[in-house]
Design a protein around this motif. Structure first.
Motif, PDB file in Angstrom:
ATOM      1  N   HIS A 183      -1.724  -0.977  -5.181  1.00 38.51           N
ATOM      2  CA  HIS A 183      -3.015  -1.221  -4.540  1.00 38.51           C
ATOM      3  C   HIS A 183      -3.637  -2.580  -4.900  1.00 38.51           C
ATOM      4  N   ARG A 194     -10.673   0.299   1.717  1.00 38.10           N
ATOM      5  CA  ARG A 194      -9.807   1.397   1.278  1.00 38.10           C
ATOM      6  C   ARG A 194      -9.116   1.074  -0.045  1.00 38.10           C
ATOM      7  N   GLU A 195      -8.614  -0.154  -0.166  1.00 40.49           N
ATOM      8  CA  GLU A 195      -7.918  -0.511  -1.410  1.00 40.49           C
ATOM      9  C   GLU A 195      -8.883  -0.585  -2.595  1.00 40.49           C
ATOM     10  N   LEU A 197     -16.208   6.669   5.597  1.00 43.43           N
ATOM     11  CA  LEU A 197     -15.779   6.386   4.226  1.00 43.43           C
ATOM     12  C   LEU A 197     -16.974   6.088   3.317  1.00 43.43           C
ATOM     13  N   ALA A 248     -16.438  -1.176  -2.787  1.00 43.65           N
ATOM     14  CA  ALA A 248     -15.824  -0.621  -1.570  1.00 43.65           C
ATOM     15  C   ALA A 248     -16.900  -0.236  -0.560  1.00 43.65           C
ATOM     16  N   GLU A 274     -14.553   4.792  11.224  1.00 43.43           N
ATOM     17  CA  GLU A 274     -13.913   5.234   9.975  1.00 43.43           C
ATOM     18  C   GLU A 274     -14.649   4.640   8.770  1.00 43.43           C
ATOM     19  N   LEU A 277     -17.412  -1.714   3.209  1.00 48.25           N
ATOM     20  CA  LEU A 277     -17.324  -0.797   4.346  1.00 48.25           C
ATOM     21  C   LEU A 277     -18.617  -0.757   5.152  1.00 48.25           C
ATOM     22  N   GLN A 287       0.831  -1.201   0.000  1.00 47.09           N
ATOM     23  CA  GLN A 287       0.000   0.000   0.000  1.00 47.09           C
ATOM     24  C   GLN A 287       0.866   1.253   0.000  1.00 47.09           C
ATOM     25  N   GLU A 311      -9.395  -2.170   5.596  1.00 49.30           N
ATOM     26  CA  GLU A 311      -8.291  -2.062   4.639  1.00 49.30           C
ATOM     27  C   GLU A 311      -8.712  -2.582   3.256  1.00 49.30           C
TER      28      GLU A 311
END
Length: 319
Positions: free
Chosen positions: A49, A74-75, A115, A85, A111, A89, A44, A71
């Motif tokens: 990615h 995020r990627e 996001l 994503a 978080e 999340l 990362q 994680e």
């Protein structure tokens, strides 16, 4: 039967920490997940990615905790896979709290919520509007259900391939959409597939039935008459041949005959030849008449015709 409980583990200070009461994974699995997370962080940091995502996915599949799941999200976002994503999340943010959870779990879930909200601004929308009904539509290989056809469908920003199918025909549409953009995409496949040409109707074959008379045909009676005439001629000329031979014998002594007997002998031979030919012709006609009689009375389609040649006679035809 052995049961495995969900482990409560977290990355704290670069170390994967698990609570004592949730040791679901084996030590080998936890060590593997710890190593995958460290490798993922290194990739990362280098901006790799796709490779980092692979390591984080594997670690999350082992541990399934907020700190591994965030994680992955995020990627995915970094790779432009915004839809997936947000899905990951949201799952992280909704993980149930437990009194023994470390603080990093609560931080990771908070978080994740933030996001998902920020990523919502990046989502693009396609409203695929088919002209007509009976369409099958897929976007980037995923077939859409009828419920989402005609309404705004959330997609990642970028280029998308739309496949439209109807009545055996197929069309492909490529469309690009930016972050936060909503775009209508009308699709249509005109006309129906050409129907195969209809086979030409078969010409009906008339049902020709063989006509049958109630009695023998004219050919049969002609054969009967001809046979009778031939027999009569044969009999008469045969008798004349014998008579002329008898007259000649009066002028002959053994094999020696007077000149007066020659005319009688010639006439006898001529009448004998005529008689023989007449009897042969009568026999052929009699045979032909008999065959014709059975043909006319039978069920098969046959044909026959008598003939007389110079030195032979017979019947030709199909039986």
């Amino acid at each position: 039967m052995a049961f495995r409980w969900m482990a409560a583990c977290a990355i704290a200070g670069g170390v994967l920490v698990c609570t004592p009461d949730a040791q679901a994974q084996s030590a080998m699995e936890r060590e593997t997940a710890r190593q995958l997370m460290h490798e993922g962080y290194a990739l990362q940091a280098k901006g790799q990615h796709a490779a980092a995502l692979e390591d984080f996915r594997r670690a999350h599949a082992i541990m399934n905790v907020p700190t591994t799941g965030i994680e992955v999200g995020r990627e995915l976002a970094a790779l432009g896979k915004v839809v997936e994503a947000r899905d990951v999340l949201w799952r992280v943010a909704r993980m149930k709290d437990a009194p023994e959870d470390p603080a990093v779990y609560r931080t990771a879930k908070e978080e994740a919520r933030k996001l998902t909200e920020s990523l919502a601004q990046r989502l693009a929308s396609l409203r695929i509007v088919p002209k007509g009904s009976g369409y099958r539509i897929s976007v980037d290989g995923t077939e859409l259900s009828e419920a989402v056809i005609g309404v705004s469908t959330k997609v990642d920003p970028g280029e998308h391939v739309i496949i439209v199918q109807r009545d055996g025909r197929r069309a492909e549409v490529r469309v690009s959409v930016g972050e936060g953009e909503v775009r209508d995409v009308p699709v249509e496949i005109e006309g129906a597939p050409a129907a195969p040409p209809s086979p030409a109707p078969a010409t009906p074959v008339p049902d020709v039935k063989e006509s049958r008379s109630t009695g023998p045909s004219a050919w049969f009676w002609a054969g009967v008459v001809g046979t009778g005439a031939a027999v009569v001629v044969g009999g008469v000329t045969g008798g004349l041949a014998l008579a002329r031979k008898s007259d000649a014998s009066q002028h002959c002594q053994g094999d020696r005959c007077l000149p007066a007997a020659q005319d009688a002998l010639d006439s006898s031979r001529t009448f004998a030849s005529i008689s023989t030919a007449a009897f042969i012709t009568g026999g052929v006609l009699a045979l032909a008449t008999g065959v014709l009689f059975f043909i006319e009375k039978g069920d098969k389609k046959t044909s026959a015709q008598p003939f007389v040649a110079k030195d032979h006679a017979g019947i030709v035809g199909t039986f």
